[in-house]
Design an enzyme around this catalytic site. Structure first.
Site, PDB file in Angstrom:
ATOM      1  N   ARG A 123      14.252  13.496  40.852  1.00  0.00           N
ATOM      2  CA  ARG A 123      14.607  13.143  42.334  1.00  0.00           C
ATOM      3  C   ARG A 123      15.110  11.753  42.650  1.00  0.00           C
ATOM      4  O   ARG A 123      14.579  11.115  43.430  1.00  0.00           O
ATOM      5  CB  ARG A 123      12.768  13.296  43.225  1.00  0.00           C
ATOM      6  CG  ARG A 123      12.456  14.536  43.081  1.00  0.00           C
ATOM      7  CD  ARG A 123      12.939  15.629  44.121  1.00  0.00           C
ATOM      8  NE  ARG A 123      12.227  16.753  44.173  1.00  0.00           N
ATOM      9  CZ  ARG A 123      12.380  17.788  43.388  1.00  0.00           C
ATOM     10  NH1 ARG A 123      12.929  17.637  42.208  1.00  0.00           N
ATOM     11  NH2 ARG A 123      11.428  18.703  43.816  1.00  0.00           N
ATOM     12  N   SER A 127       7.562  18.796  49.583  1.00  0.00           N
ATOM     13  CA  SER A 127       6.749  17.861  48.956  1.00  0.00           C
ATOM     14  C   SER A 127       6.888  16.253  49.511  1.00  0.00           C
ATOM     15  O   SER A 127       7.807  15.784  49.530  1.00  0.00           O
ATOM     16  CB  SER A 127       7.246  17.521  47.269  1.00  0.00           C
ATOM     17  OG  SER A 127       7.217  18.971  46.834  1.00  0.00           O
ATOM     18  N   GLU A 175       8.293  10.952  48.494  1.00  0.00           N
ATOM     19  CA  GLU A 175       9.550  11.544  48.182  1.00  0.00           C
ATOM     20  C   GLU A 175      10.476  11.482  49.628  1.00  0.00           C
ATOM     21  O   GLU A 175      11.648  11.203  49.466  1.00  0.00           O
ATOM     22  CB  GLU A 175       9.430  12.844  47.791  1.00  0.00           C
ATOM     23  CG  GLU A 175      10.910  13.498  47.289  1.00  0.00           C
ATOM     24  CD  GLU A 175      10.622  15.090  47.372  1.00  0.00           C
ATOM     25  OE1 GLU A 175      10.051  15.648  46.173  1.00  0.00           O
ATOM     26  OE2 GLU A 175      11.309  15.752  48.224  1.00  0.00           O
TER      27      GLU A 175
END
Ligand code: FAD
Ligand code: EPU
Length: 336
Positions: free
Chosen positions: A162, A236, A332
């Site tokens: 990520r 998420s 995130e």
């Protein structure tokens, strides 16, 4: 140039947060972009794709440039691979559908991820054992301040979990115009993650195809993740934390069945969903904000939540995970 004034961004972010942008303009080509940037003296700028990884805490006091640069074209091919360039404003799932229809393998495990092609390298989107770095070839970006085109190959993108150079050194400096992927003509499928193998057996699939895997991934995702068209969310909300072995060992001492995955000799990754569930958040809500019942890593807007309430809710989750496990969760989602 059609600069719209004081536009609601509710339809432009998957959390469905009703904030406004002082100016808003759609960009459909590189020429458009240079014209927009040459007449726009308004700051700050926000480049927006599908708004599926954003949380707006307040109105955006600047100009939003919505990326609508489309186009899919074949760059080159050989017996094994085909190189396909997609405009940054292409919807990611439309690009996946194109590759699936042509039996080009490599991104079928990334089916049904919301957002645009242009945003996909920013956090190196990933799911079901695959990340875009696995098929990424290169991208073209426009450097907003220097007014020049740059090309990045895979190494230059510094992809991580990520993560990429576009979230760090180049954060808010580039407009990603197009991305070229290297797809396989004779794909080897990645089926080891989660329920994929079980689904293959359940459906008695004997010959795997790009489409069969893509369909399975879509089924799995639909059964776990809320559809943003129905319930506002950004997937998420947190990354899965990578922790020192000492931390995972101390968690395992108290919870011997805790899920954990080796990253290297000194580090493990622990699913944030598990940590959050252990703290009692799964299915819990406060006011208009909740934790999804099937996947506690996903924070949901139950109706008319504002961005600040969602942010505060995420902070409460982080505080409780830290208090119980001594693990700091990292968001995130991009917060503005
Ligand atoms: P946006 O949210 O519009 O923007 C995200 C960031 O990128 C912002 O900082 C923006 O300024 C910047 N940006 C966008 N486009 C450009 C551009 N062309 N040039 C420069 N900067 C740009 N992610 C995963 O990795 N795996 C998943 O499995 C996954 N599942 C999800 C499931 C759901 C239901 C949802 C809602 C989200 C999920 N996500 C997942 C997160 C999200 O889909 C990805 O992060 C996606 O790449 C975001 O794309 P976007 O176009 O919506 O970006
Ligand atoms: N788990 C629980 N409780 C739950 C759900 C999961 O304890 O209710 C634990 C289980 O141990 C399970 C583990 O969490 O094995 C992992 O769950 P899952 O396979 O659903 O994946 P995840 O780690 O929670 C990540 C990505 C997702 C991606 C999936 C599938 C991150 C931050 N999230 O979730 O990406 O779709 O894997 O590969 O890495 C996103 O980034 O927005 C996103 C949705």
């Amino acid at each position: 140039m059609n600069f719209l004034q004081n536009i609601s961004l509710k339809a432009f972010n998957t959390f469905g947060i009703d904030v406004s942008a002082r100016q808003f303009i759609t960009c459909t080509s590189i020429n458009d972009l240079s014209e927009i940037l040459s007449v726009n003296e308004d700051n700050p700028l926000l480049i927006l794709g599908g708004g599926s990884n954003m949380l707006f805490k307040k109105d955006f006091n600047g100009t939003v440039i919505k990326n609508e640069i489309k186009g899919i074209s074949i760059v080159k091919e050989d017996d094994q691979h085909i190189y396909i360039k997609a405009g940054g404003g292409e919807v990611w799932q439309d690009f996946v559908t194109y590759c699936v229809a042509h039996n080009y393998g490599g991104i079928e495990n990334l089916s049904l991820i919301p957002g645009t092609v242009g945003a996909s390298p920013i956090q190196n989107i990933g799911a079901y054992g695959v990340e875009i770095k696995d098929t990424f070839h290169e991208l073209t970006a426009y450097h907003i301040e220097d007014k020049k085109l740059l090309t990045f190959n895979k190494e230059e993108c510094k992809f991580g979990y990520r993560d990429s150079i576009f979230k760090n050194e180049y954060k808010n400096k580039l407009f990603i115009l197009d991305v070229t992927f290297r797809l396989d003509k004779h794909p080897v499928f990645k089926t080891s993650y989660g329920d994929i193998e079980a689904k293959i057996k359940e459906q008695h699939i004997e010959v795997l195809t790009v489409k069969a895997i893509s369909d399975i991934i879509c089924d799995i995702r639909k059964s776990k993740l809320p559809d943003p068209a129905v319930v506002g969310n950004a997937g998420s909300f947190f990354k899965n934390p990578v922790v020192d072995k000492a931390v995972s060992n101390s968690i395992l001492a108290n919870y011997p069945t805790a899920p954990h995955f080796k990253v290297d000799d000194n580090h493990d990754k622990i699913p944030a969903a598990w940590l959050i569930e252990q703290c009692g958040w799964k299915g819990k809500s406060i006011g208009e904000v909740g934790c999804h019942t099937k996947q506690p890593l996903v924070i949901i807007n139950l109706g008319h939540a504002d961005g600040q309430s969602i942010f505060n809710f995420s902070q409460q989750i982080m505080d409780s995970v830290y208090a119980k496990f001594n693990v700091t969760l990292e968001r995130e989602v991009n917060i503005l």
